[in-house]
Design a protein around this motif. Sequence first.
Motif, mmCIF file in Angstrom:
data_model
loop_
_atom_site.group_PDB
_atom_site.id
_atom_site.type_symbol
_atom_site.label_atom_id
_atom_site.label_comp_id
_atom_site.label_asym_id
_atom_site.label_seq_id
_atom_site.Cartn_x
_atom_site.Cartn_y
_atom_site.Cartn_z
ATOM 1 N N SER A 57 0.773 -1.035 0.071
ATOM 2 C CA SER A 57 -0.159 0.001 -0.012
ATOM 3 C C SER A 57 0.928 1.193 -0.097
ATOM 4 O O SER A 57 0.823 2.106 0.877
ATOM 5 N N CYS A 58 1.847 1.366 -1.129
ATOM 6 C CA CYS A 58 2.642 2.427 -1.078
ATOM 7 C C CYS A 58 2.342 3.637 -2.377
ATOM 8 O O CYS A 58 3.149 4.120 -2.684
ATOM 9 N N ILE A 59 1.120 3.587 -2.682
ATOM 10 C CA ILE A 59 0.798 4.096 -4.004
ATOM 11 C C ILE A 59 -0.380 5.293 -3.630
ATOM 12 O O ILE A 59 -1.554 4.935 -4.172
ATOM 13 N N PRO A 60 0.007 6.387 -3.268
ATOM 14 C CA PRO A 60 -1.258 7.301 -2.717
ATOM 15 C C PRO A 60 -1.433 8.309 -3.964
ATOM 16 O O PRO A 60 -0.495 8.290 -4.873
ATOM 17 N N VAL A 61 -2.075 9.269 -3.642
ATOM 18 C CA VAL A 61 -2.468 10.322 -4.709
ATOM 19 C C VAL A 61 -1.365 11.137 -4.549
ATOM 20 O O VAL A 61 -0.777 11.827 -3.488
ATOM 21 N N ASN A 62 -0.771 11.575 -5.741
ATOM 22 C CA ASN A 62 0.405 12.526 -5.772
ATOM 23 C C ASN A 62 -0.089 14.100 -5.502
ATOM 24 O O ASN A 62 -1.047 14.379 -6.252
ATOM 25 N N PRO A 63 0.230 14.575 -4.229
ATOM 26 C CA PRO A 63 -0.387 15.868 -4.099
ATOM 27 C C PRO A 63 0.093 17.073 -5.115
ATOM 28 O O PRO A 63 -0.756 18.302 -5.131
ATOM 29 N N ASP A 64 1.078 16.702 -5.899
ATOM 30 C CA ASP A 64 1.409 17.911 -6.778
ATOM 31 C C ASP A 64 0.820 17.684 -8.122
ATOM 32 O O ASP A 64 0.949 18.768 -8.918
ATOM 33 N N PHE A 65 0.051 16.817 -8.367
ATOM 34 C CA PHE A 65 -0.808 16.493 -9.417
ATOM 35 C C PHE A 65 -2.442 16.403 -9.454
ATOM 36 O O PHE A 65 -2.702 15.184 -9.399
ATOM 37 N N THR A 66 -2.921 17.401 -8.842
ATOM 38 C CA THR A 66 -4.316 17.175 -8.537
ATOM 39 C C THR A 66 -5.077 17.543 -9.678
ATOM 40 O O THR A 66 -5.156 18.710 -10.265
ATOM 41 N N GLU A 67 -5.886 16.474 -10.158
ATOM 42 C CA GLU A 67 -6.751 16.514 -11.256
ATOM 43 C C GLU A 67 -8.204 15.755 -11.143
ATOM 44 O O GLU A 67 -8.354 14.940 -10.343
ATOM 45 N N SER A 68 -9.433 16.326 -11.689
ATOM 46 C CA SER A 68 -10.612 16.057 -11.688
ATOM 47 C C SER A 68 -10.673 14.880 -12.421
ATOM 48 O O SER A 68 -9.851 14.574 -13.281
ATOM 49 N N LYS A 69 -11.823 13.999 -12.102
ATOM 50 C CA LYS A 69 -12.128 12.795 -12.963
ATOM 51 C C LYS A 69 -12.111 13.238 -14.456
ATOM 52 O O LYS A 69 -11.744 12.587 -15.538
ATOM 53 N N GLU A 70 -12.878 14.392 -14.739
ATOM 54 C CA GLU A 70 -12.982 14.759 -16.146
ATOM 55 C C GLU A 70 -11.494 15.031 -16.738
ATOM 56 O O GLU A 70 -11.256 15.165 -17.774
ATOM 57 N N THR A 71 -10.581 15.877 -16.069
ATOM 58 C CA THR A 71 -9.327 16.076 -16.476
ATOM 59 C C THR A 71 -8.724 14.743 -16.639
ATOM 60 O O THR A 71 -7.832 14.475 -17.846
ATOM 61 N N LEU A 72 -8.675 13.997 -15.838
ATOM 62 C CA LEU A 72 -8.250 12.652 -16.044
ATOM 63 C C LEU A 72 -8.609 11.910 -17.268
ATOM 64 O O LEU A 72 -8.083 11.363 -17.960
ATOM 65 N N MET A 73 -9.952 11.935 -17.515
ATOM 66 C CA MET A 73 -10.516 11.282 -18.855
ATOM 67 C C MET A 73 -9.856 12.251 -20.013
ATOM 68 O O MET A 73 -9.682 11.472 -20.996
ATOM 69 N N GLN A 74 -10.120 13.428 -19.884
ATOM 70 C CA GLN A 74 -9.120 14.056 -21.047
ATOM 71 C C GLN A 74 -7.842 13.562 -21.324
ATOM 72 O O GLN A 74 -7.472 13.386 -22.315
ATOM 73 N N LYS A 75 -6.996 13.508 -20.254
ATOM 74 C CA LYS A 75 -5.776 12.887 -20.268
ATOM 75 C C LYS A 75 -5.710 11.449 -21.064
ATOM 76 O O LYS A 75 -4.907 11.338 -21.866
ATOM 77 N N TYR A 76 -6.752 10.754 -20.644
ATOM 78 C CA TYR A 76 -6.732 9.268 -21.181
ATOM 79 C C TYR A 76 -7.135 9.398 -22.784
ATOM 80 O O TYR A 76 -6.406 8.664 -23.332
ATOM 81 N N LEU A 77 -8.042 10.417 -22.953
ATOM 82 C CA LEU A 77 -8.254 10.559 -24.381
ATOM 83 C C LEU A 77 -6.994 10.924 -25.140
ATOM 84 O O LEU A 77 -6.824 10.470 -26.450
ATOM 85 N N ARG A 78 -6.339 11.728 -24.791
ATOM 86 C CA ARG A 78 -5.224 12.314 -25.478
ATOM 87 C C ARG A 78 -4.210 11.258 -25.549
ATOM 88 O O ARG A 78 -3.521 11.105 -26.602
#
Length: 87
Positions: A57-78
């Motif tokens: 369990s050593c994989i938390p959210v990176n506090p330097d890269f906060t993105e919404s689910k919508e932004t993550l979906m846009q990144k996925y599509l790119r």
Amino acid sequence: MALLITDECINCDVCEPECPNEAIYLGEQIYEIDPHKCTECVGHFDEPQCVQVCPVSCIPVNPDFTESKETLMQKYLRLQDAAIKPA
């Protein structure tokens, strides 16, 4: 939000092949996650696969890269668009 592998990583090698975006790679001492490729598996799975398989369990959210689910979906599509375009 991209994910981050902490120094508690034991280099067990289970996370790297689970990443559908090929965002995980072996760094100098532990595995690392490229935040520009990490979508927290948005677009692929309901949950981040690396988090699901990590035995320590050593994989938390990176506090330097906060993105919404919508932004993550846009990144996925790119990323998907870049993967299918010929070089």
